[in-house]
Design a protein around this motif. Structure first.
Motif, PDB file in Angstrom:
ATOM      1  N   ASN A  17       0.825  -1.204   0.000  1.00 38.92           N
ATOM      2  CA  ASN A  17       0.000   0.000   0.000  1.00 38.92           C
ATOM      3  C   ASN A  17       0.864   1.260   0.000  1.00 38.92           C
ATOM      4  OD1 ASN A  17      -2.443  -1.417   0.143  1.00 38.92           O
ATOM      5  ND2 ASN A  17      -2.338  -1.542   2.366  1.00 38.92           N
ATOM      6  N   ALA A  64      -3.265   0.025  -8.607  1.00 38.14           N
ATOM      7  CA  ALA A  64      -3.471   0.845  -7.407  1.00 38.14           C
ATOM      8  C   ALA A  64      -2.530   2.048  -7.385  1.00 38.14           C
ATOM      9  CB  ALA A  64      -3.269  -0.003  -6.150  1.00 38.14           C
ATOM     10  N   THR A 232      -5.219   4.661   1.262  1.00 40.24           N
ATOM     11  CA  THR A 232      -6.575   4.133   1.152  1.00 40.24           C
ATOM     12  C   THR A 232      -7.320   4.173   2.484  1.00 40.24           C
ATOM     13  OG1 THR A 232      -5.613   1.917   1.426  1.00 40.24           O
ATOM     14  CG2 THR A 232      -6.114   2.632  -0.824  1.00 40.24           C
ATOM     15  N   ASP A 234      -9.593   5.385   5.514  1.00 39.17           N
ATOM     16  CA  ASP A 234     -10.693   6.343   5.616  1.00 39.17           C
ATOM     17  C   ASP A 234     -10.424   7.336   6.737  1.00 39.17           C
ATOM     18  OD1 ASP A 234     -11.323   5.048   8.036  1.00 39.17           O
ATOM     19  OD2 ASP A 234     -12.893   3.827   7.113  1.00 39.17           O
ATOM     20  N   ALA A 311      -8.180   9.255  -0.854  1.00 42.62           N
ATOM     21  CA  ALA A 311      -8.569   7.868  -0.624  1.00 42.62           C
ATOM     22  C   ALA A 311      -9.896   7.556  -1.301  1.00 42.62           C
ATOM     23  CB  ALA A 311      -8.652   7.594   0.879  1.00 42.62           C
ATOM     24  N   SER A 312     -10.850   8.468  -1.188  1.00 45.23           N
ATOM     25  CA  SER A 312     -12.159   8.261  -1.808  1.00 45.23           C
ATOM     26  C   SER A 312     -12.041   8.194  -3.325  1.00 45.23           C
ATOM     27  CB  SER A 312     -13.092   9.398  -1.396  1.00 45.23           C
ATOM     28  OG  SER A 312     -14.336   9.284  -2.042  1.00 45.23           O
ATOM     29  N   GLU A 313     -11.238   9.096  -3.903  1.00 46.39           N
ATOM     30  CA  GLU A 313     -11.057   9.102  -5.353  1.00 46.39           C
ATOM     31  C   GLU A 313     -10.287   7.863  -5.816  1.00 46.39           C
ATOM     32  OE1 GLU A 313     -11.253  10.825  -9.316  1.00 46.39           O
ATOM     33  OE2 GLU A 313     -12.470  10.727  -7.496  1.00 46.39           O
ATOM     34  N   MET A 314      -9.329   7.412  -5.028  1.00 45.93           N
ATOM     35  CA  MET A 314      -8.612   6.177  -5.368  1.00 45.93           C
ATOM     36  C   MET A 314      -9.565   4.998  -5.460  1.00 45.93           C
ATOM     37  SD  MET A 314      -4.935   5.800  -3.444  1.00 45.93           S
ATOM     38  CE  MET A 314      -4.754   4.120  -4.063  1.00 45.93           C
ATOM     39  N   ARG A 315     -10.445   4.886  -4.469  1.00 48.40           N
ATOM     40  CA  ARG A 315     -11.397   3.769  -4.472  1.00 48.40           C
ATOM     41  C   ARG A 315     -12.319   3.846  -5.695  1.00 48.40           C
ATOM     42  NH1 ARG A 315     -11.060   4.700   1.233  1.00 48.40           N
ATOM     43  NH2 ARG A 315     -12.790   6.196   1.185  1.00 48.40           N
ATOM     44  N   ARG A 316     -12.717   5.062  -6.072  1.00 49.78           N
ATOM     45  CA  ARG A 316     -13.577   5.213  -7.251  1.00 49.78           C
ATOM     46  C   ARG A 316     -12.846   4.786  -8.519  1.00 49.78           C
ATOM     47  NH1 ARG A 316     -14.584   8.189 -11.501  1.00 49.78           N
ATOM     48  NH2 ARG A 316     -12.755   9.510 -11.201  1.00 49.78           N
ATOM     49  N   MET A 318     -10.167   2.803  -8.800  1.00 48.99           N
ATOM     50  CA  MET A 318      -9.832   1.376  -8.771  1.00 48.99           C
ATOM     51  C   MET A 318     -11.027   0.491  -9.076  1.00 48.99           C
ATOM     52  SD  MET A 318      -7.189   1.399  -5.544  1.00 48.99           S
ATOM     53  CE  MET A 318      -7.060  -0.388  -5.425  1.00 48.99           C
ATOM     54  N   ALA A 319     -12.226   1.033  -8.921  1.00 46.47           N
ATOM     55  CA  ALA A 319     -13.431   0.268  -9.255  1.00 46.47           C
ATOM     56  C   ALA A 319     -13.628   0.168 -10.766  1.00 46.47           C
ATOM     57  CB  ALA A 319     -14.656   0.905  -8.605  1.00 46.47           C
TER      58      ALA A 319
END
Length: 355
Positions: A17, A64, A232, A234, A311-316, A318-319
């Motif tokens: 990470n 990632a 990543t 929260d 972190a929020s944008e990374m998760r979006r 990566m989806a």
């Protein structure tokens, strides 16, 4: 005589990470440099197999890192974002540089000694030679600047040594082909094919330490997740980790010199300074004399403000792996054009026969 066009190159390994240290020491500066430089940013997946050949999900880790680049604000349209293994010229130039570099140079590399440990005979050849690959990563684009942390300065010095030796060894051929660029080395004007790349070491938190031990660098490999803030994490996790960060019982000093024997306090002040784009002196001026019960909540609030959106944008991102792959594919195609232009001349300089 033409001069080298300013160009920034840097890369991040897809291993584990990404954390706050990677962000403050590298990625945030990558973003800022976009405004002033032509930039190439690379996920160096070839480097990731030098110390550990088999990975559980190298492709996922590569995506990632790419998502972190994009989430932090790197623009893949204006600049180039790609993964190293897509551009074969990196490995081709690395082999040539293996023949330029000397074994004694490699044996002096501090990071090889650290990573190989006591069982150096069992380390991979790739781990010993990977500074040559790092030099190739930079010089296959004839990059003039590299943002690096203090721990990478030795590798950039090696890159300059390799460039100097290549330029000297092939000086006549470079001149005959008219492939040289005029540059200053010390007080002397010389003509060479590869630039002597300069480091960009700046900022207040270029070396972020562990939240559990102020004498150790923040690391992906530390067994304690509380030692680092992952990109990543929260908001609640970020705040919890700062609350639990190791400190001493004394209040923050009123002068910067008071941090010298207090590594954990110095680290937290440096993190606050880095996240707020302020100097350590400015942070001490505001919080000097106050207890960590006051400083830690302020640091947690700042960290959440700066990092939670990433972190929020990374998760979006990566989806949507198809989008990430498209960014890497496009970047790889553009990078390969530049790299091949360099290698075409390198092959001529050396005397390789081709089309």
């Amino acid at each position: 005589m033409p001069s080298f066009q300013p160009l920034v190159f840097s890369g991040v390994q897809p291993t584990g990470n990404l954390h706050l240290g990677n962000y403050l020491g590298a990625i945030r500066r990558f973003v800022a440099l976009q405004d002033s430089h032509d930039c190439i940013y690379c996920v160096v997946d070839l480097h990731s197999i030098t110390a550990q050949l088999v990975h559980d999900d190298l492709a996922g880790q590569t995506r990632a890192i790419t998502a972190a680049f994009l989430a932090a604000g790197i623009d893949p349209e204006k600049h180039i974002v790609f993964n190293q293994s897509r551009v074969m010229q990196h490995a081709e130039l690395a082999w040539i540089f293996n023949c330029v570099a000397r074994i004694g140079w490699m044996n002096r590399m501090t990071q090889f000694k650290d990573k190989a440990g006591k069982d150096r005979e069992n380390a991979s050849l790739g781990l010993l030679a990977y500074p040559s690959l790092m030099a190739a990563d930079i010089l296959v684009y004839r990059a003039t600047h590299v943002p690096v942390g203090e721990d990478q300065k030795q590798h950039l010095e090696l890159t300059r040594d390799i460039a100097t030796k290549f330029n000297n060894d092939f000086s006549d051929r470079i001149g005959q082909l008219g492939a040289g660029v005029d540059m200053t080395v010390g007080d002397e004007r010389v003509n060479g094919f590869f630039p002597l790349t300069e480091p960009l070491i700046e900022g207040t938190a270029t070396r972020v330490m562990s939240l559990r031990d102020g004498m150790k660098k923040m690391s992906k490999s530390d067994p304690s997740d509380l030692s680092r803030i992952n990109l990543t994490d929260d908001a609640d996790t970020i705040a919890k980790k700062i609350k639990k960060a190791k400190t001493d019982p004394e209040p923050l000093p009123s002068e910067l010199e008071g941090l010298e024997a207090r590594p954990e306090a110095d680290n937290l002040v440096g993190i606050y300074a880095g996240l707020s784009d302020r100097s350590r002196e400015s942070v001490i001026a505001e919080f000097g004399g106050q207890q960590f019960s006051v400083f830690k909540p302020a640091l947690a609030e700042l960290a959440v403000e700066k990092l939670a959106p990433i972190a929020s944008e990374m998760r979006r991102i990566m989806a949507d792996p198809a989008y990430v792959d498209a960014v890497l594919r496009n970047g790889g195609e553009r990078a390969a054009v530049r790299a091949e232009a360099t290698m075409k001349t390198v092959r001529e300089i050396i005397g390789f026969v081709g089309d």
